[in-house]
Write a protein that holds these residues in place. Sequence first.
Motif, PDB file in Angstrom:
ATOM      1  N   PHE A   1      39.636  54.596  46.277  1.00 61.88           N
ATOM      2  CA  PHE A   1      38.178  54.497  46.297  1.00 61.88           C
ATOM      3  C   PHE A   1      37.674  53.085  45.988  1.00 61.88           C
ATOM      4  N   LEU A   2      38.041  52.545  44.839  1.00 66.28           N
ATOM      5  CA  LEU A   2      37.542  51.213  44.486  1.00 66.28           C
ATOM      6  C   LEU A   2      38.089  50.132  45.416  1.00 66.28           C
ATOM      7  N   PRO A   3      39.397  50.094  45.738  1.00 66.61           N
ATOM      8  CA  PRO A   3      39.852  49.106  46.721  1.00 66.61           C
ATOM      9  C   PRO A   3      39.128  49.215  48.061  1.00 66.61           C
ATOM     10  N   ASP A   4      38.839  50.437  48.506  1.00 67.16           N
ATOM     11  CA  ASP A   4      38.102  50.614  49.758  1.00 67.16           C
ATOM     12  C   ASP A   4      36.713  49.992  49.671  1.00 67.16           C
ATOM     13  N   VAL A   5      36.010  50.255  48.559  1.00 67.21           N
ATOM     14  CA  VAL A   5      34.654  49.729  48.426  1.00 67.21           C
ATOM     15  C   VAL A   5      34.662  48.208  48.347  1.00 67.21           C
ATOM     16  N   LEU A   6      35.547  47.642  47.540  1.00 70.36           N
ATOM     17  CA  LEU A   6      35.599  46.182  47.433  1.00 70.36           C
ATOM     18  C   LEU A   6      35.983  45.545  48.760  1.00 70.36           C
ATOM     19  N   GLY A   7      36.926  46.161  49.474  1.00 71.23           N
ATOM     20  CA  GLY A   7      37.319  45.629  50.782  1.00 71.23           C
ATOM     21  C   GLY A   7      36.184  45.677  51.783  1.00 71.23           C
ATOM     22  N   ARG A   8      35.386  46.736  51.727  1.00 74.58           N
ATOM     23  CA  ARG A   8      34.268  46.850  52.664  1.00 74.58           C
ATOM     24  C   ARG A   8      33.122  45.905  52.294  1.00 74.58           C
ATOM     25  N   ILE A   9      32.971  45.620  51.013  1.00 76.55           N
ATOM     26  CA  ILE A   9      31.997  44.585  50.630  1.00 76.55           C
ATOM     27  C   ILE A   9      32.407  43.252  51.237  1.00 76.55           C
ATOM     28  N   ALA A  10      33.701  42.967  51.177  1.00 74.56           N
ATOM     29  CA  ALA A  10      34.196  41.724  51.773  1.00 74.56           C
ATOM     30  C   ALA A  10      33.955  41.696  53.278  1.00 74.56           C
ATOM     31  N   LEU A  11      34.252  42.810  53.956  1.00 70.79           N
ATOM     32  CA  LEU A  11      34.033  42.863  55.407  1.00 70.79           C
ATOM     33  C   LEU A  11      32.559  42.703  55.761  1.00 70.79           C
ATOM     34  N   ALA A  12      31.689  43.368  55.005  1.00 73.34           N
ATOM     35  CA  ALA A  12      30.260  43.318  55.313  1.00 73.34           C
ATOM     36  C   ALA A  12      29.646  41.962  55.040  1.00 73.34           C
ATOM     37  N   THR A  13      30.316  41.145  54.230  1.00 77.85           N
ATOM     38  CA  THR A  13      29.809  39.803  53.939  1.00 77.85           C
ATOM     39  C   THR A  13      30.614  38.730  54.662  1.00 77.85           C
ATOM     40  N   ALA A  14      31.373  39.157  55.678  1.00 79.20           N
ATOM     41  CA  ALA A  14      32.152  38.228  56.508  1.00 79.20           C
ATOM     42  C   ALA A  14      33.112  37.387  55.671  1.00 79.20           C
ATOM     43  N   THR A  15      33.697  38.017  54.649  1.00 82.28           N
ATOM     44  CA  THR A  15      34.691  37.352  53.811  1.00 82.28           C
ATOM     45  C   THR A  15      36.063  37.610  54.408  1.00 82.28           C
ATOM     46  N   ASP A  16      36.763  36.535  54.830  1.00 87.53           N
ATOM     47  CA  ASP A  16      38.055  36.742  55.491  1.00 87.53           C
ATOM     48  C   ASP A  16      39.130  37.114  54.465  1.00 87.53           C
ATOM     49  N   GLY A  17      40.325  37.408  54.980  1.00 83.60           N
ATOM     50  CA  GLY A  17      41.390  37.923  54.127  1.00 83.60           C
ATOM     51  C   GLY A  17      41.778  36.981  53.012  1.00 83.60           C
ATOM     52  N   GLU A  18      41.862  35.698  53.307  1.00 86.88           N
ATOM     53  CA  GLU A  18      42.240  34.739  52.268  1.00 86.88           C
ATOM     54  C   GLU A  18      41.147  34.619  51.200  1.00 86.88           C
ATOM     55  N   ASP A  19      39.886  34.587  51.637  1.00 85.05           N
ATOM     56  CA  ASP A  19      38.808  34.484  50.661  1.00 85.05           C
ATOM     57  C   ASP A  19      38.679  35.764  49.830  1.00 85.05           C
ATOM     58  N   TYR A  20      39.016  36.904  50.428  1.00 87.38           N
ATOM     59  CA  TYR A  20      39.008  38.150  49.649  1.00 87.38           C
ATOM     60  C   TYR A  20      40.086  38.095  48.575  1.00 87.38           C
ATOM     61  N   ALA A  21      41.268  37.577  48.919  1.00 88.63           N
ATOM     62  CA  ALA A  21      42.333  37.425  47.928  1.00 88.63           C
ATOM     63  C   ALA A  21      41.903  36.454  46.828  1.00 88.63           C
ATOM     64  N   ARG A  22      41.204  35.399  47.210  1.00 92.46           N
ATOM     65  CA  ARG A  22      40.689  34.451  46.222  1.00 92.46           C
ATOM     66  C   ARG A  22      39.669  35.134  45.306  1.00 92.46           C
ATOM     67  N   ALA A  23      38.842  35.984  45.912  1.00 88.88           N
ATOM     68  CA  ALA A  23      37.834  36.693  45.118  1.00 88.88           C
ATOM     69  C   ALA A  23      38.498  37.600  44.082  1.00 88.88           C
ATOM     70  N   LEU A  24      39.530  38.341  44.485  1.00 84.43           N
ATOM     71  CA  LEU A  24      40.229  39.206  43.535  1.00 84.43           C
ATOM     72  C   LEU A  24      40.878  38.384  42.426  1.00 84.43           C
ATOM     73  N   ALA A  25      41.405  37.223  42.773  1.00 80.79           N
ATOM     74  CA  ALA A  25      42.046  36.373  41.764  1.00 80.79           C
ATOM     75  C   ALA A  25      41.046  35.861  40.736  1.00 80.79           C
ATOM     76  N   LYS A  26      39.764  35.802  41.096  1.00 83.22           N
ATOM     77  CA  LYS A  26      38.721  35.356  40.172  1.00 83.22           C
ATOM     78  C   LYS A  26      37.993  36.525  39.500  1.00 83.22           C
ATOM     79  N   SER A  27      38.410  37.723  39.777  1.00 86.68           N
ATOM     80  CA  SER A  27      37.701  38.904  39.280  1.00 86.68           C
ATOM     81  C   SER A  27      38.173  39.297  37.885  1.00 86.68           C
ATOM     82  N   PHE A  28      37.367  40.143  37.248  1.00 86.24           N
ATOM     83  CA  PHE A  28      37.699  40.656  35.925  1.00 86.24           C
ATOM     84  C   PHE A  28      37.149  42.072  35.828  1.00 86.24           C
TER      85      PHE A  28
END
Length: 433
Positions: A283-310
Amino acid sequence: MSGKELVQNLLDFIDASPSPWHVVKTIEAQLATQTPPWQRLDETAKWTLQPGGRYYVVRDDSSIVLFVQGQKPLAETGFKIIGAHTDSPGLRIKPNAASGADGLVRLGVEVYGGPILATFTDRDLSLAGRIAYKNDQDQIASMPVKFDQPLLRLPNLAIHMNRAVNEEGLKLQKQTELPLILATSTEEQLPPAYFSALLQQQSGIAAERILSWDLAVYDTQKGAFWGAESEFYADSQLDNLASCHAALQALLNADGMDATRVCALFDHEEIGSQSNKGADGSFLPDVLGRIALATATDGEDYARALAKSFMISADMAHAYQPNFPNAYDPGHKVIVNKGPVIKVNANHNYSSESVSAAMFVDWCEQAGVPYQTYSHRCDLPCGSTIGPITSAKLGIRSIDVGNPMWAMHSLRESAGVLDHDYMIRVMKRFFAA
């Protein structure tokens, strides 16, 4: 709101939410009163998100993820996440529940999670949950149901027939001694039909259309303040609706708009989280991944976003009870009304580690909030939370915290008025950081 007003709001929230399905409905009702409005997103539809937009997603009626879309790109800020759970341990009604014998109708139950079973005796119990039925269009639908009146009881055995109860404790055989008394039976009344008629009366759905149900047993007694200065409060489901309420209040009232802020409130934590809507599901990975898709965040930037998350995993903590000193590590006595608790376990039953703990301490100090640290006795099994599960699944830094409480998993739990305000304040600081 003052600390006591916040706790009264919490008690109202809990009393309106006697099952995980009602928790989500109660949250949705609160969101409907907010300005600007919150938009419910459908997992089967495409998502269009706007910076500053406020959205939520519900999966299977009892898990919900809420988020405020940040103004800055995800790769710059990461996600700020607070996780908690909507379920509590207790009793659930079996599918073929109603039976009649000896002039009584009883409902068979199954134990959900790890409740203190003795606390269910001699209480004014009732039922809440959801039913699944066929609607007028011949489609499967579901709706919440709640019986407000005391409907059920589990009478204790008189001490004259259980003379050792005060020395040995009350022990209930799960199969034979937990069925709940519902009604007096008659020769004309078949128990299954009687129970179906009750569901029809409460839901307004014809009994023949009701196909199945998820029904929890709950205590009808309302939450209350107690203590010489009303400094404590008691209710059912403090574990973990107090954390859900704190997270929701922080999300609704936090300052700062740069980062995307998320509250993930899961069902099924008490039974291991392994389900499509649990923290160990998608559930949560799906939602976060879809937020990335809806904001045109590519795969590398999504990985960067997770690395900066808490993520803050918020679940209640064990307060020191001086009547039972041998149950606690002498160096880790956490005290009610002395602030949020950082929960530490060397075997990673909690997700806290030195860096995440230091970050949380810093947020507490910025918010002017006291804090404590808890470690379980080494010779007792330690519980766990959604923290290690979610942190491992997403690869993000996390900490496990919670407010101190007494009688965890009792039908009537207690905690401190000051601590709820403290937790909301530090959560707001986290979202604004």
